[in-house]
Design a protein around this motif. Structure first.
Motif, short mmCIF file in Angstrom:
data_model
loop_
_atom_site.label_atom_id
_atom_site.label_comp_id
_atom_site.label_asym_id
_atom_site.label_seq_id
_atom_site.Cartn_x
_atom_site.Cartn_y
_atom_site.Cartn_z
N HIS A 40 0.89 -1.10 0.05
CA HIS A 40 -0.13 0.07 -0.03
C HIS A 40 0.88 1.37 0.20
CE1 HIS A 40 -3.41 2.33 0.60
NE2 HIS A 40 -4.48 1.33 0.75
N LEU A 41 0.53 2.03 -1.13
CA LEU A 41 1.60 3.16 -1.34
C LEU A 41 1.36 4.23 0.00
CD1 LEU A 41 3.12 5.39 -2.83
CD2 LEU A 41 1.29 6.17 -3.87
N LEU A 42 0.43 4.44 0.47
CA LEU A 42 0.26 5.32 1.56
C LEU A 42 0.96 5.11 2.81
CD1 LEU A 42 -3.48 6.44 1.37
CD2 LEU A 42 -1.58 8.23 1.25
N LEU A 43 0.82 3.55 3.14
CA LEU A 43 1.53 3.15 4.61
C LEU A 43 3.13 3.10 4.23
CD1 LEU A 43 1.49 1.68 7.00
CD2 LEU A 43 1.24 -0.41 5.83
N ARG A 44 3.47 2.74 2.90
CA ARG A 44 5.03 3.14 2.53
C ARG A 44 5.22 4.55 2.75
NH1 ARG A 44 3.77 0.07 -1.98
NH2 ARG A 44 4.43 1.67 -3.51
N ARG A 45 4.52 5.49 2.25
CA ARG A 45 4.69 7.00 2.33
C ARG A 45 4.93 7.16 3.95
NH1 ARG A 45 0.84 10.58 -0.91
NH2 ARG A 45 1.49 10.13 -3.12
N ALA A 46 3.96 6.89 4.45
CA ALA A 46 3.96 7.02 6.15
C ALA A 46 5.32 6.58 6.81
CB ALA A 46 2.79 6.52 6.75
N ALA A 47 5.67 5.37 6.43
CA ALA A 47 6.94 4.75 7.06
C ALA A 47 7.98 5.58 6.78
CB ALA A 47 6.84 3.32 6.73
N VAL A 48 8.08 5.97 5.66
CA VAL A 48 9.47 6.50 5.14
C VAL A 48 9.41 8.02 5.59
CG1 VAL A 48 10.77 7.70 3.09
CG2 VAL A 48 9.79 5.32 2.88
N ALA A 49 8.33 8.75 5.78
CA ALA A 49 8.13 10.04 6.48
C ALA A 49 8.63 9.99 7.74
CB ALA A 49 6.71 10.52 6.13
N CYS A 50 8.17 8.90 8.56
CA CYS A 50 8.57 8.82 9.87
C CYS A 50 9.95 8.48 10.18
CB CYS A 50 7.63 7.72 10.51
SG CYS A 50 7.81 7.62 12.24
N LEU A 51 10.54 7.70 9.26
CA LEU A 51 11.97 7.21 9.26
C LEU A 51 12.83 8.45 9.01
CD1 LEU A 51 12.06 3.93 7.48
CD2 LEU A 51 12.75 4.31 9.65
N ARG A 52 12.31 9.36 8.09
CA ARG A 52 12.83 10.55 7.91
C ARG A 52 13.06 11.50 8.95
NH1 ARG A 52 10.29 15.46 5.27
NH2 ARG A 52 11.70 16.83 4.91
N GLN A 53 11.90 11.55 9.74
CA GLN A 53 12.12 12.47 10.88
C GLN A 53 12.89 11.77 12.01
OE1 GLN A 53 8.34 13.75 12.65
NE2 GLN A 53 9.00 13.31 14.58
N LEU A 54 12.92 10.68 12.27
CA LEU A 54 13.79 9.82 13.21
C LEU A 54 15.21 9.88 12.72
CD1 LEU A 54 11.78 6.60 13.85
CD2 LEU A 54 11.71 8.59 15.03
N ALA A 55 15.43 9.84 11.42
CA ALA A 55 16.74 9.61 10.89
C ALA A 55 17.74 11.19 11.43
CB ALA A 55 17.09 9.24 9.66
N GLN A 56 16.78 12.02 11.23
CA GLN A 56 17.23 13.60 11.58
C GLN A 56 17.85 13.62 13.00
OE1 GLN A 56 14.01 16.02 10.42
NE2 GLN A 56 15.09 17.64 9.76
N ARG A 57 17.12 12.95 13.89
CA ARG A 57 17.76 13.06 15.23
C ARG A 57 18.64 11.91 15.88
NH1 ARG A 57 12.68 14.94 19.00
NH2 ARG A 57 11.95 16.99 17.83
N GLU A 58 18.08 10.63 15.54
CA GLU A 58 18.80 9.57 15.86
C GLU A 58 18.93 8.33 14.75
OE1 GLU A 58 15.87 9.98 19.77
OE2 GLU A 58 15.18 9.96 17.89
#
Length: 1993
Positions: free
Chosen positions: A1046-1064
């Motif tokens: 599901h595209l929307l789920l992949r998008r959400a997962a990557v968007a979240c990883l992007r935020q996490l990778a910024q800090r940790e």
């Protein structure tokens, strides 16, 4: 919540909390148990197992909700699999009993469902352990399946699926029973049940052979039935089932085949079943590669089937489906090489079809009806094949070049042949395909255009050819904006002439009239996309053409109606539509050309068109309905262009226009029930959950579109509007798909209504009331479907209008208007159609926003409140609850605050209505809107809302996914509202833990959208309270979602990883790696490897951009620490293309094997078989990897020096083998850059060259430790040469050649290569490019825009300039002997290579500078530009050319300056030389270049004049840069430095110096420009360069003034030569004209920038911080340079002028001395101090100052300065100054300005005090220096000066020296002090008169003798003490003979002295005799060992 965290359920705590909170408490305990059971100690578990089992089984009968039962079942199963299994059958029986129970009440249902869930979990976890009980269990489940309701049915089916999965083949006996019972449910009315059946059967087919053999047909039939009236979830599940069954039938799993003898199905049989994408994906890319031809022909046959294309819309839908199949398989499963092979197959298929078509067309027997049908069917095959071919080539980009270059494929011929197809759709598809090829391979664009133009001319008489080739040309022109290098300007002229010709000849042949008219206007419309630079030249002609198409007056119009037949009218209408379309294109693409005048001229034909519109119905009546389409096209074009023009221009026609628009969308003259497609886009994006428009964001968008309710959705096709072939494609679309004409016209009318409506003036707003009443009337009159259609259109228009009003900040008008509008809107809130209710809610919100009055809002809210309290039907409850949400959304928290409480209480009540999921969905959605818009005002309602959300999450059945999605939205909104508070402790912790529980429930939901909502909630939580989000569980779950379907789920997962990778980033990678152990989708390349892999498969832009960002953040945080890993990743990605290219020559088998090896690096992310290799990285991913490489280099540069120092890196590696440095990977870096730079893909070549340049720049100076004198890069010469060579080939695009030139110059200039032959290889590349430049304009066949040639030529000249600059730098180093042997070789080689080119280069450089000078003139001088361009640019491409000049002028300027300087401006130009070097087009440019006006040729000017012009050109360029570019911060600092270096170099030459000194204003101007530059540029390096230039200007002025003075002296004029200089007699300096003033201004600025306390303004300002900082090394150099220049300035003034400037200058110098003369530990003198002392000397010894007039002023200045220095150096003053520097300054004054100081008692006392203090200093260094300086003072010729000092200080000295006997020196410094003191005494003896000599010697000799040691003491003395003895002895031996008489007298007076001396002499002689063999000791009487850096005397 903490109390729930225990292994056993805390029953006490549970009993104490309220009933409502218990379910949450139990759920939290089960969550804790789920985590803890896995990690717990087995014995602990076994001890408590009995109690645990009791508690858990007890919960089964406590009616648990869906999430609870899922966890409960999971925990029970886990408990038995970890602990003992004694009681498992008992528990199983208990569950079976519950399932058998006859209790069918709703209250007992949750218990039953929990038992079913437990059974499933047991079998899934323990499988065959429970084998004996399974027949009974299955029968039990199947029995209850028959009587269960929908929730029960889906739960039982899910359990059966788990039973099957746990038992595998062991359950074979029950397979048929399960199949029989389940299959009938595939058509269940509940969608959740259908999904569950599909999943259950999918599990079953793994083992049940009959499903894909005997029952295969039946399964397919069942699946098709299941798809009827299904939702998205069912469609995905069923297609997955059918596709997998097909795949298994074709290639069964080995294990099942071996157990039973199975007959395999053939590919043809299987393909008949039609679930293609899943089928192919399951079989994998390699299977597709091998069977592509069969697959393709089958899929294309589908679309030619008569039943698939019965109507046009169906045909379009079928084409969309086939295109989707091809894109989803070929586009994502095949690697680049396989895609090229697939493209060949598609080509062949097209060729085959086209041959068949040609056969039919050429067949004279026109009766062949079957043939005609074949042709009609073939068009759809063509469209699908051509679109896929186009998409393939476009995605392959430049890697598709083999397709074009191999003649055997004949791609171009094949595609071009389709341009003659009888069907327009096929011709358009072929044109589109050509556009894709041209965009992918831009070098083909111009040849394609030429070929089409030629064919169009040759085949003018064929209607198909005219149409087809004009489509192709239009498509190609539309693609130009995607090709950065563009097309030659002349192509625009060519297109205009072809179009004109077509329009002119249209009337000549009626068979061709229509096609020629359409083609002509289409081409002109396409031409407009080339933008203003091209269209500008053709605009007058265009305006004329447009004017002539329409009737000029009503009279003409009437006359037109009277004559003409139906065909003429059709051609006329098509022509007018075409003209309007070209106008629209012009307005859209050339807004810069839309002046008022042009708009006025455009309005003439547009107004005619508007008049014509009203007459069309009568024409249609007269000539037939077939004109309706053409008339509609005219309306569409008219609406389109009006929407783009400012409404003010046609406000006179508003009324008529509005009437027309309203009639259009209320379907007044339209019998079809056509609806607009704009409604969804006008509703708010957040309402997608109600509208279902999230389907637009799935991977299946293109086919799901067709199922949307409004008409024509998903039926877009090129043939609906040919003009879209040249328009920009909307983002996210692969191929343009304009909607059918009927829909497009309504869309355009609605959009224009929204534009016009807000501009109707207030006095005409009564129109509104009529209109709104008319709307209500229209709705009333229509019935059934038509009513829905009219209502949808009206609402879309109203929304469009309200949106327009809001954007224009207008209001809705008087009360009556509002009333009418409100009635219309409120009526629709009760409409059964959900889309209309949504639109009505949105309109209500927009109205509230536009009206903006509290009473109005209150009225609307109250109406909805009343409705909701009384209404019981679903429709009004949903509509009015949304109305509340929309009101809050558009009015915001403040505007709707007073209604908040009521709104919330009503919506919370509605949300609990369990009987209607729809009401729950709408009310929760509205609640989320209210929470979002109220912000902090909602804080008081957070707890009740959150409690409701949790309750619903735990009770609402999971099948109601929309309710869960809205709950997720509410949760996210609540988290945002509470915000940063969530970090807090105490009270907030319950809210936080509730949020976390809510996230956990939604995360565990089976629906992807709900999971996506959970991820975004966790993302919000992580933002506000990062410590409370558990990354160790979140990150792995995100990684699993990366391969969700599901595209929307992949998008959400990557968007979240992007935020996490910024800090940790480090933690994220670590947690992701934990998955690798569990064999999930992560391998040893980690998360980053997965993300790189995703880049190859994902096409969604947002997703790819987030992946790039995530990788970027990870790279920034981790790459330096983990270099090998990241470089390996990049290398693997970049090496993929190599492997693909290498293996093309091998045979099939080895090829397959290679590919497998190739791909083991990358993980297959498919949910199916993990062993299947994924595709090799595609070109875009490789480009990203090359960019990453450059980023890694940059990150290392900022990290550690050892990254760029091999010796350091190796030693660090020895200390710790884990240390990793970039320099150790140099060979990998070079290899990667080489691979990228020599790839097929142009973007990758650019990235590779960039990487290569970075590597050269960073590593050029890294020495090779094993071979001293060599650098590490030398061993890679061959690689660099090989990487550069292809970029200079004939067919390389200009931008790549330009980049390669840059790399060449970096390589040659780096000094790495010192061998002539190696150097020549790269150098020859530059020489070949230089030949190209000298060839002049227009010589080569042009493929790209002229500015591309400009770019390339300027890049070549820039590269040569950089090489020349390096050459001069190396030469300089050699001159000063600073270079190594290698550099000497290099210089001699460069001389042989560069010197010969300089004469021609210099001409070209000057030409380029001249061009740039002209191009940067302000706009008002545009008329002065040469009409046919400059040396390197054409007038049409001025705007783009400017940019290229801006990038390259600075090094060129520097090189020209160096060349002029080296030739001493003596290089004259001869006409012959110029003529030989340049073609005629450039000769004129050269003559202009070197003279300011276009006039006589260069040679008519004398050399000085010529030089003056060159000088002005260079200075002019530098100035222009300063004036225009300084404020531009984006200008690179290299340009500034180049420019300053150029100026510096220029002013090195005597010729330039004379020039600038003669014209003083020029110097002043230059200084003020430099001053302005300093205001905008901060770097110290720039400031240092500026001071260098200032110094040059001042020196030039000094030399000039000196010469003038000398000549006056020679002539012996009466005028005093000294009076020359600034200031004259009066001493006044005029700002703006005075060089000295300008220089002082600039220098003062620099000083204050680095020493703010110098300026009282700065130091008194509040922002100034008093703390003084230590000057950095650069700042110190800068201050020193500034002080030096300051001290030179008085020499430019007359004596009177000196008196004006000196106070300031002396003040600054003394202050600098005060600030910088601070004592340092190593006694070093800082540069500013040296400069200040030198400056004082320069000023004090000025020859020009002392005239009679200025004598007194001069004396007072000198005294004041000395007084200041004395004041600063008082012992008590702060900071404590360095005594040596102060004493040196005092000594300078005493020595050089004695006359002014003698007799000033206070100064004399001060000076003497300072010397006394120094003599008494404890620091021997200060004493030594003091003695040295006193020596110079005592020796001064003017005794009046020296005598007081001798009298005051000599006695102290004698005392100090006498005291040495008691306190002998212990080190060299102390010894030095004594030696210096003795020297001063000796000098005093020498200065004394003869009669005083005995007394003086009586002081000196005893002191010296007291330093002598006796023999015993000498042996044990320290070295310093021995040296003192020797020194004293030597001096005594020296003094004796000098003053024999006085010496004897002294010695005679003291016999003990004589004895000591004699003993010492004897001892010395004895030791000399002994040491005769040894070296004689060095004479100690030498110069002092420590000197001042600068001698000031």
């Amino acid at each position: 919540m903490e109390l729930a965290h225990s292994l056993l359920l805390n029953e006490e705590a549970l009993a104490q909390i309220t009933e409502a909170k218990r379910p949450v408490f139990i759920f939290e305990w089960l969550r804790f148990l789920d985590k803890v059971l896995v990690a717990a100690n087995k014995t602990d578990v076994k001890e408590k197992q009995k109690k645990l089992v009791e508690q858990l089984t007890g919960l089964i009968s406590s009616s648990p909700g869906p999430p609870t039962r899922k966890l409960l079942a999971k925990n029970l199963a886990a408990l038995y699999s970890i602990g003992d299994t004694f009681t498992v059958f008992q528990t199983l029986d208990k569950c079976n009993d519950i399932i058998k129970s006859k209790d069918d009440t709703a209250a007992y249902l949750p218990t039953k469902l929990a038992a079913v869930a437990c059974v499933g979990a047991f079998y899934e976890k323990m499988g065959r352990m429970l084998g004996s009980a399974f027949p009974e269990t299955v029968n039990n489940l199947l029995k209850s399946l028959k009587s269960a309701e929908s929730q029960g049915r889906s739960e039982i089916l899910m359990s059966l699926q788990k039973v099957l999965s746990g038992l595998g083949g062991a359950a074979a006996s029950c397979h048929r029973d399960i199949y029989k019972n389940a299959r009938s449910l595939l058509t269940d009315r509940s969608m959740a049940v259908r999904c569950a059946v599909a999943k259950c059967l999918l599990e079953l087919q793994n083992e049940a052979v009959f499903m894909w053999t005997a029952e295969l047909e039946n399964v397919a039939t069942l699946c098709f039935k299941a798809l009827e009236n299904s939702n998205y979830g069912v469609r995905v599940a069923v297609s997955k089932l059918l596709g997998t069954v097909m795949a298994t039938a074709l290639i069964p799993k080995q294990a099942t085949v071996m157990r039973q003898n199975v007959k395999r199905a053939t590919l043809e049989e299987v393909l008949e079943l039609m679930a293609y994408v899943v089928f192919v994906t399951t079989l994998g890319g390699q299977w597709l590669e091998r069977n592509f031809a069969t697959f393709l022909s089958h899929v294309l046959d589908l679309v030619s089937h008569p039943r698939a294309t019965q109507t046009h819309v169906e045909a379009v839908y079928s084409r969309r489906c086939v295109s989707f199949i091809l894109r989803a398989t070929v586009g994502s499963l095949l690697g680049e090489k396989a895609q090229i092979a697939a493209a060949k197959d598609i080509c062949q298929a097209i060729g085959k079809q086209m041959k068949a078509v040609e056969a039919v067309v050429n067949d004279a027997n026109s009766e062949n009806k079957a043939g005609a049908a074949d042709v009609a069917a073939s068009q759809h095959v063509m469209v699908c094949a051509l679109q896929e071919l186009g998409s393939l080539v476009q995605s392959l980009n430049a890697t598709a070049s083999p397709l074009i270059q191999e003649p055997s494929i004949g791609l171009l011929e094949t595609v071009t042949s389709v341009l003659l197809h009888p069907s327009m759709a096929a011709r358009l598809a072929a044109a589109w395909c050509l556009r894709c090829v041209a965009v992918a391979l831009p070098f083909q664009l111009t040849p394609f255009l030429d070929r089409c133009a030629e064919r169009l001319n040759n085949l003018k008489t064929s209607p198909e050819a005219v149409s087809g080739y004009s489509f192709a040309m239009a498509a190609l022109l539309g693609g130009v904006h995607q090709c950065p290098l563009g097309i030659p300007h002349a192509k625009g002229k060519m297109v205009v002439s072809i179009a004109e010709d077509l329009l002119r000849t249209a009337a000549q042949n009626s068979r061709l009239s229509l096609q020629r008219t359409q083609a002509g206007w289409l081409l002109l419309g396409a031409l407009m996309t080339l933008g203003p630079s091209v269209v500008r030249y053709h605009l007058p002609k265009m305006l004329l053409l447009w004017r002539n198409v329409f009737p000029r007056s009503l009279k003409e119009l009437e006359a037109e109606k009277a004559r003409g037949d139906s065909f003429t009218w059709q051609v006329t209408l098509e022509g007018r539509a075409g003209a309007l379309c070209a106008m629209r294109s012009f307005v859209a693409h050339c807004p810069e050309l839309l002046t008022e005048d042009v708009i006025r001229k455009l309005m003439t034909p547009i107004e005619c068109a508007m008049t014509m519109m009203s007459h069309i119905p009568s024409v249609i009546k007269a000539h037939g309905a077939h004109l309706k389409a053409s008339a509609a096209m005219v309306r569409l074009r008219l609406y389109d262009i009006l929407a783009l023009l400012p409404p003010k221009t046609y406000e006179g026609s508003f009324n008529a226009l509005l009437r027309e628009l309203v009639a259009e969308f209320t379907l007044t003259d339209n019998s079809a029930n056509t609806t607009t497609s704009l409604l969804r886009s006008l509703c708010h994006y957040d309402d997608s959950v109600l509208l279902g428009s999230w389907l637009q964001e799935t991977d299946h968008k293109s086919i799901e579109d067709q199922l949307q309710p409004n008409s024509a959705s998903g039926s877009g096709a090129l043939e609906h509007d040919p003009s879209s072939i040249y328009l920009r494609i909307p983002a996210g679309e692969a191929v343009p798909g304009p909607l059918p004409l009927g829909v497009s016209v309504i869309d355009a009318s609605v959009a224009l209504f929204g534009v016009v409506f807000p501009h109707v003036s207030y006095k005409h707003r009564s129109v509104y009331i009529c209109m709104l009443d008319h709307f209500a009337e229209c709705v009333k009159q229509a019935k059934g479907v038509r009513q829905q259609a009219v209502q949808l259109n009206i609402f879309t228009a109203v929304l469009s209008a309200l949106k327009g009003l809001a954007e224009n900040k207008s209001t809705l008008g008087p009360e009556e208007v509002r009333k009418s509008a409100l009635t219309l809107v409120m009526g629709a809130l009760d409409n059964p159609n959900p889309i209309l209710r949504c639109a009505a809610g949105e309109a209500l919100g927009r109205m509230a926003q536009v009206v903006g009055e509290a009473t109005f809002i209150a009225r609307m809210a109250q109406y909805s409140f009343d409705k909701l309290k009384s209404a019981r039907d679903v429709v009004s409850r949903t509509g009015h609850s949304l109305a509340l949400g929309c009101l809050h959304r558009y009015v915001g928290g403040i505007g709707s605050g007073q209604h908040l409480k009521t709104s919330v209480s009503i919506l919370l009540a509605l949300a609990q209505d369990g009987t209607s999921p729809e009401v729950q969905t709408w009310s929760l959605h509205s609640l989320a809107l209210i929470v979002d818009s109220s912000g902090p005002m909602y804080r008081g309602y957070v707890e009740p809302t959150l409690s409701l959300v949790l309750t619903l999450l735990l009770t609402v059945p999971p099948s109601h996914t929309e309710v869960h999605q809205c709950l997720g939205r509410c949760l996210g909104a609540i988290i945002t509202t509470v915000g940063p508070e969530l970090q807090g402790q105490s009270t907030i912790s319950t809210i936080r833990s509730s949020c976390l529980v809510g996230c956990a429930i939604t995360q565990d939901h089976s629906d992807s959208l709900v999971q996506a909502a959970a991820i975004s909630c966790l993302q919000q939580l992580h933002m506000f309270a990062p410590r409370h989000v558990n990354l160790s569980s979140l990150v792995p779950s995100l990684c699993v979602h990366l391969c969700s379907s599901h595209l929307l789920l992949r998008r959400a997962a990557v968007a979240c990883l992007r935020q996490l990778a910024q800090r940790e980033a480090a933690e994220v990678c670590e947690y992701a790696m934990s998955l690798a152990k569990n064999g999930v989708n992560i391998t040893e390349t980690g998360l980053e490897g997965v993300l790189f892999g995703m880049l190859d498969r994902e096409t969604d832009r947002k997703l790819c951009s987030d992946i790039h960002d995530t990788l970027g953040h990870m790279l920034s945080s981790l790459a330096v620490e983990n270099l090998s890993h990241w470089l390996m990743l990049c290398k693997d990605v970049l090496a993929a293309s190599r492997k693909e290219q290498c293996c093309t020559c091998k045979d099939e088998e080895s090829e397959k094997k290679d590919e497998m090896d190739d791909d083991t690096m990358f993980t297959a992310l498919g949910e199916e078989d993990k062993t299947k290799p994924s595709v090799a990285p595609r070109w875009a991913t490789r480009v990203f990897a090359a960019d990453c490489l450059c980023r890694v280099i940059m990150l290392c540069e900022n990290a550690n020096k050892a990254h760029f120092d091999l010796a350091l890196a190796r030693s660090a590696r020895l200390k710790n083998p884990k240390n990793d440095f970039l320099v150790l990977h140099l060979s990998d870096l070079i290899r990667m850059a080489f691979m990228a730079a020599t790839d097929h893909s142009n973007q990758l070549r650019m990235a590779g060259l960039q990487a290569l340049e970075d590597i050269i720049k960073k590593f050029a100076s890294v020495p090779e430790p094993e071979f001293p004198g060599h650098v590490i890069l030398e061993q890679y010469q061959a690689n660099v040469g090989a990487a550069l060579r292809p970029a200079f080939s004939q067919d390389t695009p200009s931008d790549i050649t330009a980049k390669a030139c840059q790399v060449c110059s970096a390589w040659i200039g780096s000094g790495v290569v010192s061998d002539l032959n190696d150097l020549r290889r790269v150098h020859n590349l530059l020489v070949s490019s230089l030949d190209k430049v000298q060839a002049g304009k227009g010589s080569s066949s042009q493929l790209y825009r002229e500015s591309a040639t400009t770019m390339e030529k300027l890049a070549v000249l820039k590269a040569w300039a950089e090489v020349t600059i390096s050459y001069y730098i190396f030469k300089c180093l050699k001159k000063f002997n600073l270079s190594s042997i290698r550099l000497c070789c290099l210089v001699s080689y460069l001389i042989t290579l560069v010197q010969p080119e300089l004469p021609s280069l210099s001409r070209l450089w000057l030409a380029a500078l001249k061009d740039y000078a002209l191009l940067t003139l302000p706009a008002e001088f545009a008329t002065q530009l040469p009409p046919d361009g400059g040396a390197f640019y054409t007038p049409e491409t001025i705007d783009t050319a400017r940019l290229h000049y801006r990038n390259s002028w600075a090094p060129i300027l520097h090189a020209v300056a160096l060349w002029l300087n080296s030739t001493g401006f003596s290089a004259s130009e001869s006409t012959e030389e110029t003529a030989a070097a340049m073609p005629s087009s450039q000769k004129r440019a050269t003559s202009i270049m070197l003279t300011q006006t276009p006039g006589p040729p260069p040679t008519t000017k004398s050399l000085p004049e010529l030089n003056k012009d060159r000088m002005h050109l260079i200075l002019g360029k530098s100035y222009e840069f300063r004036f225009l570019c300084s404020p531009r911060p984006e200008e690179p600092v290299e340009h500034v430095t180049s420019c300053l270096q150029a100026l510096h170099t220029l002013l090195d030459s005597p010729c330039a110096r004379i020039h600038i000194a003669e014209d003083q204003l020029l110097g002043v101007e230059l200084l003020s420009v430099l001053h302005r530059l300093l205001l905008t540029w901060d770097p110290t390096s720039v400031q240092l360069l500026v001071t260098g230039v200032v110094q040059q200007i001042v020196r030039a002025a000094q030399d000039y003034l000196q010469e003038k003075r000398n000549s006056l002296n020679d002539i012996g004029e009466k005028e005093n030569p000294l009076a020359l200089g600034e200031g004259g007699e009066s001493g006044g300096l005029v700002p703006g004209k005075s060089l000295v003033f300008a220089a002082m201004e600039l220098l003062m600025f620099i000083l204050v920038r680095h020493m703010p306390h110098l300026s009282s303004k700065v130091s008194d300002s509040p922002s100034h911080i008093a703390a003084k900082s230590h000057l950095s090394e650069e700042s110190a150099r800068l201050v020193a340079a500034t002080v030096t220049i300051l001290s030179d300035l008085p020499s430019l003034c007359s004596p009177a002028g000196c008196m004006t400037v000196l106070p300031t200058i002396l003040f600054l110098i003394t202050r600098v001395l005060k600030e910088t003369a601070v004592k340092s530990a190593d006694n070093q003198v800082p540069p500013p101090v040296s400069a200040a002392l030198q400056g004082i000397k320069t000023i004090v010894t000025l020859p020009t100052v002392k005239t009679d007039e200025t004598q007194n002023q001069w004396a007072s200045l000198i005294r004041s300065t000395l007084a200041s220095i004395l004041e600063y150096s008082q012992p008590a003053s702060k900071p404590v100054l360095d005594e040596v520097s102060v004493l040196t300054a005092i000594a300078l004054f005493l020595w050089s300005a004695s006359t002014e100081i003698i007799g000033v008692q206070s100064l004399q006392n001060g000076c003497i005090n300072r010397f006394k203090n120094a003599l008494n200093s404890s620091d021997p260094w200060v004493q030594a220096k003091c003695y040295q300086l006193l020596l110079s003072v005592f020796q001064h010729t003017n005794r009046a000066l020296s005598t007081p000092y001798i009298h005051s200080l000599a006695p102290i000295m004698v005392e100090k020296l006498k005291a040495v006997e008691r306190n002998r020196p212990t080190n060299n410094l102390e010894l030095l002090a004594v030696q210096e003191g003795v020297k001063v005494l000796e000098t005093l003896v020498a200065l004394g008169e003869e009669q005083n000599r005995v007394q003086l010697l009586a002081l000196l000799v005893p002191t010296l003798i007291s330093y002598l040691l006796n023999e015993n003491a000498f042996a044990s003395a320290s070295p310093a003490s021995k040296d003192l003895h020797e020194f004293a002895l030597q001096n005594l031996m020296h003094i004796g003979p000098l003053y024999p008489h006085a010496f004897k007298t002294v010695m005679g007076a003291a016999p003990e002295l004589k004895t000591r001396l004699e003993t010492a002499v004897r001892a010395s002689q004895a030791s000399k005799a002994k040491a005769a063999a040894r070296q004689p000791p060095p004479t100690v009487h030498s110069t002092p060992t420590i000197k001042l850096k600068t001698s000031f005397f």
